[in-house]
Scaffold this active site. Structure first.
Site, PDB file in Angstrom:
ATOM      1  CE  LYS A  53     -48.514  46.269  42.096  1.00 24.36           C
ATOM      2  NZ  LYS A  53     -48.580  47.687  42.502  1.00 24.36           N
ATOM      3  CD  GLN A  97     -47.751  49.575  45.449  1.00 23.23           C
ATOM      4  OE1 GLN A  97     -47.368  49.018  44.417  1.00 23.23           O
ATOM      5  NE2 GLN A  97     -49.018  49.612  45.789  1.00 23.23           N
ATOM      6  CG  ASP A 120     -48.455  52.084  38.075  1.00 18.86           C
ATOM      7  OD1 ASP A 120     -49.169  51.086  38.239  1.00 18.86           O
ATOM      8  OD2 ASP A 120     -47.605  52.471  38.905  1.00 18.86           O
TER       9      ASP A 120
HETATM   10  N1  GUN Z   1     -51.131  51.789  44.947  1.00 23.58           N
HETATM   11  C1  GUN Z   1     -52.339  51.193  44.864  1.00 23.58           C
HETATM   12  N2  GUN Z   1     -52.577  50.760  43.613  1.00 23.58           N
HETATM   13  C2  GUN Z   1     -51.483  51.082  42.887  1.00 23.58           C
HETATM   14  C3  GUN Z   1     -51.129  50.881  41.525  1.00 23.58           C
HETATM   15  O1  GUN Z   1     -51.875  50.330  40.711  1.00 23.58           O
HETATM   16  N3  GUN Z   1     -49.902  51.345  41.165  1.00 23.58           N
HETATM   17  C4  GUN Z   1     -49.079  51.990  42.022  1.00 23.58           C
HETATM   18  N4  GUN Z   1     -47.911  52.429  41.565  1.00 23.58           N
HETATM   19  N5  GUN Z   1     -49.384  52.191  43.290  1.00 23.58           N
HETATM   20  C5  GUN Z   1     -50.573  51.736  43.713  1.00 23.58           C
END
Ligand code: GUN
Length: 285
Positions: A53, A97, A120
């Site tokens: 990211k 996350q 998200d």
């Molecule tokens: N953990 C796995 N996929 C994601 C996601 O798309 N966003 C977040 N915040 N955590 C994750």
């Protein structure tokens, strides 16, 4: 023989669009989009996602702010950080996350993130907006799947779409996005009876189960578009999807590989959401 849907290529195109728009907006406004990524603890998969990211932020010209907190962080400490980020005008998007360690209630954290910065699209306000079709942010993985389906040129309207999996992050919003495009949508899950008879009807089949090689050839209609959201780590360390690719590929008209299918799209859509958040917060939309 199926056509391969190239997630790397489609995601690169999305990121390039975001990069170009960002460059223009930075020149016009003197401000730059910023994404805060919070990781708690040492989950190795989460570490990889967070690094990817950050890399994507560099590619598109965003500022990224990483907060790596120790495994024993308390819920109060994390909530305090979220509040600080909510009121920081350099931060347009906030992503915590998941999963977080067990002493932290992930719902409390998601609820605390300002809905305007919830890139998200996990906050109940944004989830509700998706339900009624009035949304600024699309949840990243389902939105990425929609881009991949669109890249094939296959029309969704009127088609039988089957989603295997009913998670809040993928299955449920996925079904809603397909419904908004006038697909006839069925959601299957672990209690579905005679699953294969349902999935065999699908013109568009989306697998988000979390079980390696779960979708076999007998579950797929000839000529179906098959999208594999699975990311399963095998004992030998190899990454494997929910679809048995070798078996299913000859039957499908289009299919996503793992890796290189849905995975890269999730991050590209996160960049798109962060740009949307930046524009809304700075009245640039
Ligand atoms: N953990 C796995 N996929 C994601 C996601 O798309 N966003 C977040 N915040 N955590 C994750």
């Amino acid at each position: 023989m199926a056509n391969l849907i190239d997630g790397k290529q489609v995601s690169a195109a999305v990121k390039e669009q975001v990069r170009l728009e960002t460059e223009k907006l930075v020149q016009e406004s003197g401000k730059r989009p910023g994404l805060a990524v919070v990781i708690v603890g040492n989950n190795p998969a989460s570490r990889v996602y967070v690094n990817n990211k950050k890399k994507a932020c560099e590619t598109v010209g965003f500022q990224s702010f990483e907060y790596a907190l120790p495994e024993d962080t308390t819920q109060e400490e994390l909530l305090e950080l979220v509040q600080t980020l909510n009121s920081d005008s350099n931060v347009n998007g906030i992503l915590v996350q998941l999963p977080v360690p067990p002493q932290i209630d992930d719902k409390a954290i998601i609820n605390a993130i300002s809905a305007e910065k919830d890139v998200d699209a996990f906050h109940p306000e944004n989830v509700g907006r998706i339900m009624i079709g009035d949304y600024a942010f699309l949840p990243c993985t389902p939105a990425g799947v929609m881009e991949l389906i669109d890249s094939t040129g296959v029309e969704i309207s009127g088609k039988k779409c089957v989603v295997i999996g009913r998670s809040n992050i993928v299955g449920k919003p996925m079904a809603m996005l397909l419904l908004h495009r006038s697909g006839t949508v069925t959601i299957c899950h672990s209690r579905t009876q005679d699953l294969a008879s349902v999935t065999r009807e699908a013109d568009i089949l989306v697998a988000a189960v979390g079980k390696a090689n779960f979708v076999t050839a007998d579950m797929v209609k000839d000529g179906a578009v098959v999208i594999d959201v699975g990311m399963n780590r095998l004992e030998n360390g190899k990454l494997c999807g929910d679809v048995d690719f070798a078996q299913v590929e000859p039957k499908a008209s289009w299919i996503t590989p793992v890796p290189g299918g849905v995975g890269p799209m999730t991050i590209a859509m996160l960049m798109k959401n962060t740009l949307t958040a930046f524009k809304k917060q700075n009245q640039l939309a």
